[in-house]
Design a protein around this motif. Structure first.
Motif, PDB file in Angstrom:
ATOM      1  N   LYS A 101       1.531  11.719   4.984  1.00  0.00           N
ATOM      2  CA  LYS A 101       1.352  10.918   6.198  1.00  0.00           C
ATOM      3  C   LYS A 101       0.137   9.996   6.057  1.00  0.00           C
ATOM      4  N   LEU A 102      -0.898  10.481   5.375  1.00  0.00           N
ATOM      5  CA  LEU A 102      -2.085   9.660   5.156  1.00  0.00           C
ATOM      6  C   LEU A 102      -1.833   8.558   4.131  1.00  0.00           C
ATOM      7  N   PHE A 103      -1.022   8.889   3.105  1.00  0.00           N
ATOM      8  CA  PHE A 103      -0.822   7.944   2.004  1.00  0.00           C
ATOM      9  C   PHE A 103       0.666   7.753   1.689  1.00  0.00           C
ATOM     10  N   PRO A 104       1.418   7.113   2.607  1.00  0.00           N
ATOM     11  CA  PRO A 104       2.826   6.819   2.319  1.00  0.00           C
ATOM     12  C   PRO A 104       2.927   5.772   1.218  1.00  0.00           C
ATOM     13  N   TRP A 105       3.996   5.819   0.474  1.00  0.00           N
ATOM     14  CA  TRP A 105       4.214   4.874  -0.625  1.00  0.00           C
ATOM     15  C   TRP A 105       4.355   3.454  -0.073  1.00  0.00           C
ATOM     16  N   VAL A 106       3.742   2.489  -0.751  1.00  0.00           N
ATOM     17  CA  VAL A 106       3.852   1.082  -0.354  1.00  0.00           C
ATOM     18  C   VAL A 106       4.970   0.451  -1.180  1.00  0.00           C
ATOM     19  N   ALA A 107       6.031   0.039  -0.511  1.00  0.00           N
ATOM     20  CA  ALA A 107       7.238  -0.420  -1.204  1.00  0.00           C
ATOM     21  C   ALA A 107       7.028  -1.660  -2.055  1.00  0.00           C
ATOM     22  N   ASP A 108       6.222  -2.592  -1.591  1.00  0.00           N
ATOM     23  CA  ASP A 108       6.076  -3.866  -2.289  1.00  0.00           C
ATOM     24  C   ASP A 108       4.901  -3.895  -3.251  1.00  0.00           C
ATOM     25  N   ALA A 109       4.373  -2.729  -3.616  1.00  0.00           N
ATOM     26  CA  ALA A 109       3.237  -2.668  -4.539  1.00  0.00           C
ATOM     27  C   ALA A 109       3.573  -1.746  -5.709  1.00  0.00           C
ATOM     28  N   ASP A 110       2.853  -1.920  -6.819  1.00  0.00           N
ATOM     29  CA  ASP A 110       3.103  -1.059  -7.971  1.00  0.00           C
ATOM     30  C   ASP A 110       2.263   0.219  -7.861  1.00  0.00           C
ATOM     31  N   SER A 111       2.340   1.057  -8.886  1.00  0.00           N
ATOM     32  CA  SER A 111       1.672   2.354  -8.833  1.00  0.00           C
ATOM     33  C   SER A 111       0.153   2.268  -8.904  1.00  0.00           C
ATOM     34  N   SER A 112      -0.403   1.082  -9.225  1.00  0.00           N
ATOM     35  CA  SER A 112      -1.855   0.930  -9.302  1.00  0.00           C
ATOM     36  C   SER A 112      -2.484   0.631  -7.937  1.00  0.00           C
ATOM     37  N   HIS A 113      -1.649   0.366  -6.943  1.00  0.00           N
ATOM     38  CA  HIS A 113      -2.162   0.138  -5.594  1.00  0.00           C
ATOM     39  C   HIS A 113      -2.904   1.395  -5.128  1.00  0.00           C
ATOM     40  N   PRO A 114      -4.098   1.256  -4.548  1.00  0.00           N
ATOM     41  CA  PRO A 114      -4.899   2.432  -4.146  1.00  0.00           C
ATOM     42  C   PRO A 114      -4.131   3.462  -3.326  1.00  0.00           C
ATOM     43  N   GLN A 115      -3.322   2.993  -2.389  1.00  0.00           N
ATOM     44  CA  GLN A 115      -2.579   3.928  -1.554  1.00  0.00           C
ATOM     45  C   GLN A 115      -1.511   4.646  -2.363  1.00  0.00           C
ATOM     46  N   ASN A 116      -0.887   3.927  -3.296  1.00  0.00           N
ATOM     47  CA  ASN A 116       0.126   4.551  -4.143  1.00  0.00           C
ATOM     48  C   ASN A 116      -0.507   5.535  -5.124  1.00  0.00           C
ATOM     49  N   VAL A 117      -1.723   5.235  -5.573  1.00  0.00           N
ATOM     50  CA  VAL A 117      -2.447   6.163  -6.450  1.00  0.00           C
ATOM     51  C   VAL A 117      -2.694   7.477  -5.708  1.00  0.00           C
ATOM     52  N   MET A 118      -3.133   7.380  -4.453  1.00  0.00           N
ATOM     53  CA  MET A 118      -3.368   8.579  -3.653  1.00  0.00           C
ATOM     54  C   MET A 118      -2.065   9.328  -3.389  1.00  0.00           C
ATOM     55  N   HIS A 119      -0.981   8.577  -3.202  1.00  0.00           N
ATOM     56  CA  HIS A 119       0.336   9.188  -3.002  1.00  0.00           C
ATOM     57  C   HIS A 119       0.719  10.022  -4.226  1.00  0.00           C
ATOM     58  N   LEU A 120       0.448   9.485  -5.409  1.00  0.00           N
ATOM     59  CA  LEU A 120       0.768  10.193  -6.649  1.00  0.00           C
ATOM     60  C   LEU A 120      -0.122  11.419  -6.830  1.00  0.00           C
ATOM     61  N   ILE A 121      -1.382  11.335  -6.401  1.00  0.00           N
ATOM     62  CA  ILE A 121      -2.286  12.484  -6.471  1.00  0.00           C
ATOM     63  C   ILE A 121      -1.792  13.598  -5.555  1.00  0.00           C
ATOM     64  N   VAL A 122      -1.367  13.211  -4.351  1.00  0.00           N
ATOM     65  CA  VAL A 122      -0.809  14.198  -3.420  1.00  0.00           C
ATOM     66  C   VAL A 122       0.421  14.860  -4.042  1.00  0.00           C
ATOM     67  N   THR A 123       1.261  14.053  -4.676  1.00  0.00           N
ATOM     68  CA  THR A 123       2.460  14.581  -5.325  1.00  0.00           C
ATOM     69  C   THR A 123       2.105  15.582  -6.414  1.00  0.00           C
ATOM     70  N   ALA A 124       1.084  15.267  -7.213  1.00  0.00           N
ATOM     71  CA  ALA A 124       0.647  16.173  -8.276  1.00  0.00           C
ATOM     72  C   ALA A 124       0.174  17.507  -7.696  1.00  0.00           C
ATOM     73  N   LEU A 125      -0.587  17.446  -6.604  1.00  0.00           N
ATOM     74  CA  LEU A 125      -1.069  18.668  -5.955  1.00  0.00           C
ATOM     75  C   LEU A 125       0.084  19.484  -5.388  1.00  0.00           C
ATOM     76  N   VAL A 126       1.046  18.789  -4.798  1.00  0.00           N
ATOM     77  CA  VAL A 126       2.223  19.466  -4.245  1.00  0.00           C
ATOM     78  C   VAL A 126       2.982  20.202  -5.346  1.00  0.00           C
ATOM     79  N   VAL A 127       3.158  19.543  -6.482  1.00  0.00           N
ATOM     80  CA  VAL A 127       3.877  20.152  -7.603  1.00  0.00           C
ATOM     81  C   VAL A 127       3.122  21.371  -8.132  1.00  0.00           C
ATOM     82  N   ILE A 128       1.803  21.234  -8.319  1.00  0.00           N
ATOM     83  CA  ILE A 128       0.989  22.333  -8.846  1.00  0.00           C
ATOM     84  C   ILE A 128       1.039  23.552  -7.919  1.00  0.00           C
ATOM     85  N   PHE A 129       0.850  23.314  -6.623  1.00  0.00           N
ATOM     86  CA  PHE A 129       0.871  24.418  -5.663  1.00  0.00           C
ATOM     87  C   PHE A 129       2.268  25.021  -5.543  1.00  0.00           C
TER      88      PHE A 129
END
Length: 207
Positions: A101-129
């Motif tokens: 909810k804090l960091f939804p994926w930004v559709a018109d940006a690539d993975s280097s966008h700050p918000q998308n980077v945070m989205h990927l970090i959240v995803t990594a934590l979700v997978v690990i847990f």
């Protein structure tokens, strides 16, 4: 109301998420579920974002209510490993709900966008847990003698591992298919825990 009745929320959470995945593409012209991620449906700027939010409205709240009720009921379990597995899964649910909810994926940006980077970090934590929770649940369920929970945890772990393996070695044309193995494995396991709670499988019910 008995605590066990809150287990129905886990099932509602799964149904809400499934409805979002199945019906949101109707509002996204050109969306290809085989190659595109589920998060694309609710991404900032996506044409389906509003519908996805409406269909998915019960997913987070109901999922959290269910898993927290399971955490309370888990006090009855004799096996510490299984209790830890459930607690790790609850932590994953909170990270997922708040993080995305804090960091939804930004559709018109690539993975280097700050918000998308945070989205990927959240995803990594979700997978690990999630992986930690499922492994602990498998070990704990076997020690506890809960054969059906052991089987469900094994199936969900296999599906969760199949997701990243498939997306890593298979063509991008089927990325979305394998990604769904991972996302649905966690949502399904939450519903499984909710069902076990509903059926009183975690011991005595709390009034």
């Amino acid at each position: 109301m008995k605590l066990s009745k809150l287990g129905i929320c886990g099932i509602i959470s799964l149904l809400s998420y499934t409805a979002m995945v199945v019906f949101s593409p109707l509002a996204y012209p050109g969306y290809d579920w085989l190659s595109m991620a589920v998060s694309d449906l609710s991404a900032v700027g996506a044409p389906s974002a509003e519908l996805a939010g409406q269909l998915n409205a019960l997913y987070g709240p109901c999922g959290l209510v269910s898993i927290m009720a399971v955490c309370v009921a888990a006090q009855n379990l004799k096996t510490k490993t299984l209790r830890l597995g459930i607690y790790f899964f609850a932590a994953m649910e909170w990270i997922s709900d708040v993080g995305y909810k804090l960091f939804p994926w930004v559709a018109d940006a690539d993975s280097s966008h700050p918000q998308n980077v945070m989205h990927l970090i959240v995803t990594a934590l979700v997978v690990i847990f999630s992986l930690t929770a499922l492994i602990l649940s498998i070990i704990g369920a076997k020690k506890e003698g809960m054969k059906s929970l052991f089987i469900w945890a094994c199936v969900c772990l296999a599906a969760m591992l199949l997701g990243p393996i498939g997306t890593g070695i298979m063509p991008k044309a089927v990325f979305g298919l394998f990604e769904r193995f991972s996302t649905f494995s966690a949502v399904t396991f939450n519903a499984v825990l909710g069902t076990f709670l509903l059926l009183g499988k975690f011991g005595k019910n709390f009034d």
